[in-house]
Scaffold this motif. Structure first.
Motif, mmCIF file in Angstrom:
data_model
loop_
_atom_site.group_PDB
_atom_site.id
_atom_site.type_symbol
_atom_site.label_atom_id
_atom_site.label_comp_id
_atom_site.label_asym_id
_atom_site.label_seq_id
_atom_site.Cartn_x
_atom_site.Cartn_y
_atom_site.Cartn_z
ATOM 1 N N LEU B 184 8.785 2.286 -5.060
ATOM 2 C CA LEU B 184 7.895 2.884 -6.042
ATOM 3 C C LEU B 184 8.256 2.555 -7.481
ATOM 4 C CD1 LEU B 184 7.203 6.367 -4.474
ATOM 5 C CD2 LEU B 184 5.958 4.231 -4.249
ATOM 6 N N CYS B 186 8.074 0.046 -9.285
ATOM 7 C CA CYS B 186 7.099 -0.675 -10.105
ATOM 8 C C CYS B 186 5.742 0.026 -10.124
ATOM 9 C CB CYS B 186 6.946 -2.107 -9.611
ATOM 10 S SG CYS B 186 8.424 -3.085 -9.837
ATOM 11 N N ARG B 187 5.698 1.251 -9.673
ATOM 12 C CA ARG B 187 4.469 2.045 -9.654
ATOM 13 C C ARG B 187 3.302 1.304 -8.986
ATOM 14 N NH1 ARG B 187 4.178 6.802 -12.617
ATOM 15 N NH2 ARG B 187 6.299 7.358 -13.195
ATOM 16 N N SER B 189 -0.012 0.600 -6.556
ATOM 17 C CA SER B 189 -1.176 1.433 -6.279
ATOM 18 C C SER B 189 -1.320 1.698 -4.782
ATOM 19 C CB SER B 189 -2.449 0.809 -6.849
ATOM 20 O OG SER B 189 -2.410 -0.585 -6.713
ATOM 21 N N MET B 219 2.241 9.951 -9.012
ATOM 22 C CA MET B 219 1.998 8.574 -9.428
ATOM 23 C C MET B 219 0.597 8.109 -9.093
ATOM 24 S SD MET B 219 5.486 6.686 -8.431
ATOM 25 C CE MET B 219 7.034 7.161 -9.131
ATOM 26 N N MET B 221 -0.733 7.037 -6.229
ATOM 27 C CA MET B 221 -0.936 5.837 -5.418
ATOM 28 C C MET B 221 -1.577 6.220 -4.091
ATOM 29 S SD MET B 221 2.825 6.297 -4.717
ATOM 30 C CE MET B 221 3.492 7.276 -3.421
#
Ligand SMILES: Nc1ncnc2c1ncn2[C@@H]1O[C@H](COP(=O)(O)OP(=O)(O)OP(=O)(O)O)[C@@H](O)[C@H]1O
Ligand SMILES: [Mg+2]
Lengths: 328, 344, 383
Positions: B184, B186-187, B189, B219, B221
């Motif tokens: 996670l 790099c965040r 989607s 976040m 996602m």
């Protein structure tokens, strides 16, 4: 880590003591000893035997006394004075004879080790990554041949070829003008020029073995989940290969130093005889044949110590590379 | 319609991934269709060997050779500000730059075995920072700080020192947390989680799932969760895909799947979960027969060999098409075609 | 989308697959091993070559054209002859095997004799010819040789002659028996030691295990060749050949057993925990019976593979030792003893065929390695 090294160093001591005992027993095994056969042959030819000199020698090494007394005298000489005894045949202290040859043996073995690594490492990786490709088959086949060919045979064939087709002999580690010369940069350069032939000869079977090990290790690692993880991260294939599976496969590879180095030291003994290299091999052989016991014994002892040190180095290297061992 | 399109993150259309082995071809994924909506959770369920992992890996193009995608599209809707760009991941070169930019950055993945999925000879810090440095223009120190923040966020105590630990120094749950942090950081989607809790004990399982829900909230996602456990599905899923032998046999939102399963396989699957109040003597219904071996897939509907409602002479001949049932539901069973509806 | 057939034509599943599956079910461990082994082409070739080599070793006296120690000063370093079949005479073409004789030229400057093929002299050669009498396996009196000159006095050196004009081909064939058997005997000795000590180590564990493991580690830490050289030199020079032979095998197996002991120990350690051993023990079987009846059979296949892989190293070691003059000694003929003749470049330069026994070594070692690799993979596909 330091603690680990210290523990390993301590463990070396009993090993070396045991080796020295075994060595001594081995060189005592043949019936008779050098002095007796010397006296016998001198008496035959009617030469004068210097009785007093003989007696001093006998007393010094405890010849004629029980074997354990002789052993302790020898061992004590080594520990207290660095005296490995007298070479009967050369009539010189053993220390005068062995060091340079041991050093050359070490240089030869170590450079062969480097050579095998430099060759085996990339080929092993290639063979694993391109499994079942033409190149893989070729290298595997050559590897098998390399493993099956005795070093000395290879040496003979190479010597024959260079003698027959290039009309020059490939023996020795130095050009004639340097053989007796004192050490200098020129002599070192000359050594380097000669070193590669025995290096290649000695290195073939080791290289073949290492390629197979590297290939097998890497094949094991290539499909491990952590490789998939790294790939899922977006790492480029080449970087991924070198950073992860190759790095992990390196550990068992490094641990092979423990036995490749002794193998090289061993193997060089025979190849040196064929190529008449000024290393330990030829002199050891001669000493064994003529029952020059302290010379032979010192060689065997020192070669064994060299081996033990090689194993130690590989263990330390391995601990340094592999956190799982380091943090034990 | 446009609104719904905005909603979609990933579309898988007619995906087929085969393994070409000496012994024959394994059709691990043989026509799978589904969609993943933004910020939603899609669960994929099915028996072992039905192709769930291969589907997941196909999305990132990390199927091991001799496997490869032979057909189908994987459309990723990349959002840049207000515009969306549609990329077909299935058409990209598996070793190319394009797909690598997606991996780990926009879609990342965590695996079943937290021990073997992390390199044993690199610190977790090293492995997390690698992901950051690959995808973001930051310095090493910044990457380190980000990694520490992330480790703290996933609930690893004392992350400043833990970052220097090797995986074997962490417990199973901690390792999986580190894996999540790595995925996670790099965040992305979309997070694909392939049975992330199977190797963990029950309490740790619950903690990890809670953590995933929390982070999803935070976040924003989407999650594609692969699991065997229908309990996990009930708890986590918004949408469900049921797979059987490489086919997506049924899909729909979680409530309708649980309350109104259509496909005989889904029904059998639901019958096999223990219910509260079940008397000790009553046997759990298990699905009769065994999963056919991958080289000898049955002709027609793959499930007909074990299906109680199979129509002889029909189900073993005709591969059922996709039958939309409205509301995003879909089933692949001949019983729902007009022609054979009478047999139901 | 619709696909009526179960398999597309592209799928290479053979028809009898169904049958094999049923067979697999009842196949014994050995059958399974054989099936897996058969898939390795190289191992099959290796196995065949190994078999041929051992057959040669078995029928040495019959296969060798002459006595290996029969010498002839006239033919010192005579080069190999070619065996011809087509005989063009004035009377037409006759097909029969024959060799040409030699002409000696003396180089006055280099003071060297060189041989030239003399096309005027033809010596007919025959298969199954009556030649020097011998006793097959020391028992059966025979005279027939596979091949040889019709006239026993005629020179026939298909692989050349050595320093004393002895026939290299015969010597190599005789060498096969010694070199190949020394591998077998050496491995047998190592095996006894290895199974015994490895078994004790793995079966009892505890301090005995530690002790034996230490000994193994120690033996492995000594560089083998200096050790062998030392021990080889210790064999008294006046020993009869047979005793030297056994002395050498003992020396070789002194190191060899450690490898086998490791394999056996590892197997014992894992087997000790298996259910069937526990069951046998609960049954009241004696320990020895448990070991012999239950444990040994279950790792026999591994042992066989390990043995096959350790024979080549024995052969290589014997060759090296004898080559240096510390192993077997003439009049015993082994490949290593033969190679000793090739020790200096000059003799190799005059008679390169002295290196031919080296080819025999390489071929034998390769064949055994391939065979052993195949056996190992067949014994344990997951190792
Ligand atoms: N590398 C591979 N080589 C050959 N076949 C493979 C490979 N990976 C997967 N398969 C085959 O693909 C099919 C689907 O495998 P997959 O791993 O997707 O199953 P799964 O649904 O994830 O099962 P599980 O729940 O056990 O993880 C299996 O039949 C398997 O045999
Ligand atoms: Mg899976």
């Amino acid at each position: 880590m330091l603690q680990y090294i210290a523990r390993r160093l301590l463990l070396m001591i009993p090993t070396i003591i045991a080796i020295s005992i075994v060595t001594f027993i081995i060189i005592q095994l043949p019936p008779g000893d050098y002095l007796t056969s010397l006296v016998a042959s001198m008496a035959e030819t009617g030469e004068e035997v210097d009785q007093s000199a003989l007696e001093t020698l006998k007393a010094r090494y405890g010849l004629g006394q029980p074997i354990y007394v002789q052993y302790f005298k020898w061992a004590w000489g080594i520990i207290s004075r660095g005296d490995f005894g007298q070479s009967f045949e050369w009539n010189k202290p053993v220390t005068d004879l062995i060091w340079e040859r041991l050093a050359l043996t070490f240089v030869l073995s170590l450079s062969t080790l480097l050579f095998t690594w430099i060759v085996a490492f990339p080929i092993g990786i290639y063979s694993a990554v391109k499994q079942y490709s033409l190149g893989d088959y070729v290298f595997t086949f050559l590897g098998f041949i390399g493993l099956a060919t005795p070093n000395f045979l290879l040496a003979l064939v190479l010597m024959y070829i260079s003698f027959k087709y290039f009309n020059q002999s490939v023996g020795g580690l130095f050009s004639p003008q340097f053989v007796e010369a004192p050490w200098s940069w020129a002599k070192v350069a000359d050594l380097m020029k000669h070193l590669w032939i025995p290096m290649v000869i000695l290195g073939t079977s080791g290289t073949a073995g290492l390629i197979r090990i590297m290939r097998a290790n890497l094949l094991d690692e290539l499909h491990k989940p952590y490789v998939v993880t790294a790939r899922a991260k977006g790492l480029p294939e080449r970087r991924l290969l070198l950073k992860y599976p190759v790095r992990v496969a390196l550990n068992p590879f490094v641990s092979t130093v423990g036995w490749t180095l002794p193998g090289l030291v061993s193997g060089s003994a025979i190849v040196s005889v064929v190529l008449s290299l000024p290393t330990t091999g030829p002199l050891l052989l001669r000493a064994l044949m003529s029952q020059d016991m302290y010379l032979a014994g010192s060689f065997i002892l020192m070669l064994s110590v060299l081996t033990v040190i090689g194993t130690l180095i590989s263990d330390i290297l391995l601990a340094w590379l592999d956190p799982r061992i380091r943090y034990q | 319609m446009a609104n719904q399109d905005q909603d979609i993150l990933l579309e898988v259309k007619g995906l087929k991934t085969y393994f070409f082995l000496d012994e024959g071809t394994v059709k691990a994924v043989d026509g799978v269709d589904f969609e993943i909506r933004r910020q939603q959770t899609l669960c994929i369920v099915g028996e072992s060997g039905c192709g769930k992992s291969v589907t997941a890996r196909s999305i990132l193009q990390i199927v091991d050779p001799p496997g490869r995608i032979v057909e189908g599209e994987i459309l990723y809707h990349r959002r840049n500000g207000n515009t969306t760009e549609v990329l077909n991941l299935a058409a990209m070169d598996p070793r190319g730059q394009e797909i690598r930019a997606v991996r780990g950055k926009e879609i990342s993945m965590i695996f079943q075995e937290p021990m073997t999925s992390l390199s044993p000879v690199h610190t977790i810090g090293n492995q997390i920072m690698e992901a950051i440095l690959l995808h973001m223009p930051v310095s090493k120190n910044e990457a380190r700080d980000t990694a520490i923040d992330m480790l703290r966020r996933v609930g690893i105590p004392k992350p400043e020192s833990r970052i220097n630990d090797y995986p074997f120094q962490l417990s199973g749950g901690m390792r999986q947390r580190a894996m999540i942090a790595m995925a996670l950081v790099c965040r992305p989607s979309l997070l694909i989680a392939d049975e992330p809790t199977t190797a963990l004990d029950v309490t740790t399982q619950a903690q990890i799932l809670d953590l995933m829900l929390e982070l999803q909230e935070e976040m924003g996602m989407a999650i594609m969760l692969i699991t065997h456990d229908l309990g996990v599905v009930a708890e986590m899923a918004d949408d469900v895909v049921v797979m059987y032998l490489g086919h997506a046999v049924e899909r729909g939102d979680v409530d309708s799947i649980f309350h109104d399963p259509k496909h005989p396989y889904t029904r059998a699957l639901l019958r096999s979960i223990p219910k509260v109040g079940l008397k000790a003597r009553e046997r759990l219904d298990s699905i009769r027969g065994m999963v056919p071996d991958p080289y000898h897939r049955p002709a027609g509907c793959p499930f007909h060999t074990r299906c109680d409602e199979a129509i002889p002479g029909v189900c073993d001949r005709i591969v059922p098409p996709r039958i939309p049932l409205g509301d995003g539901r879909e089933v692949r069973c001949l019983l729902y075609t007009e022609e054979y509806a009478g047999e139901r | 989308m619709t696909e009526a057939r179960p398999l597309t034509p592209g799928i290479a599943v053979e028809e009898p697959a169904q049958e094999t599956e049923i067979n697999l079910y009842i196949a014994s461990q050995w059958q399974l091993m054989w099936w897996r082994f058969r898939r390795h082409k190289l191992a099959l070739i290796g196995g065949t070559v190994t078999l041929i080599i051992y057959l040669i070793a078995l029928f040495v006296e019959f296969l060798a054209p002459t006595d290996p120690n029969a010498y002839s000063v006239r033919y010192t370093y005579a080069p190999p002859q070619r065996l011809h079949f087509i005989d063009r005479t004035d009377k037409g073409i006759r097909i029969h095997p024959y060799v040409y004789g030699y002409k000696v030229k003396v180089d006055k400057v280099a003071l060297r004799r060189t041989f030239v093929i003399d096309k005027t002299k033809k010596y007919p050669v025959r298969f199954f010819v009556k030649g020097t009498p011998y006793k097959l396996w020391g028992l059966i009196e025979m005279k027939t040789h596979l091949i040889g000159p019709v006239d026993p006095e005629a020179p026939m050196y298909l692989l050349g002659a050595d320093r004393m004009g002895r026939d290299m081909l015969s010597r190599m064939i005789y060498g096969t028996r010694v070199s190949m058997s020394i591998g077998l005997v050496g491995v047998a000795l190592s095996l006894i030691l290895g199974i015994l000590l490895g078994g004790i180590s793995g079966y009892y564990g505890g301090s005995i295990d530690t002790l034996i493991q230490r000994i193994i580690e120690f033996l492995r830490s000594i560089p083998t060749i200096p050790l062998w050289l030392g021990l080889g030199a210790a064999l008294p020079p006046n020993w009869p050949p047979l005793r030297v032979y056994f002395g050498i095998t003992v020396i070789l197996s002194l190191i060899g057993w450690t490898g086998l002991a490791r394999v056996v120990r590892g197997r014992f350690l894992s087997l000790r925990e298996e259910d069937f051993v526990l069951a046998a023990r609960l049954d009241g079987s004696s320990e020895l019976r448990i070991i012999l009846r239950h444990m040994v059979p279950s790792f026999l296949s591994h042992i066989i593979a390990s043995i096959t892989l350790s024979i080549p190293s024995m052969i290589l070691s014997e060759t090296a030792l004898s080559f240096l003059g510390l192993g077997l000694r003439p009049p015993v003929v082994s490949w290593g003893v033969l190679l000793q003749e090739a020790q200096n470049v000059r003799s190799v330069a005059t008679a390169p065929w002295l290196l031919i026994p080296g080819i025999a070594v390489v071929v034998a070692v390769l064949a055994l390695n391939f065979l052993g690799d195949g056996l190992r993979d067949a014994a344990d596909p997951y190792a």
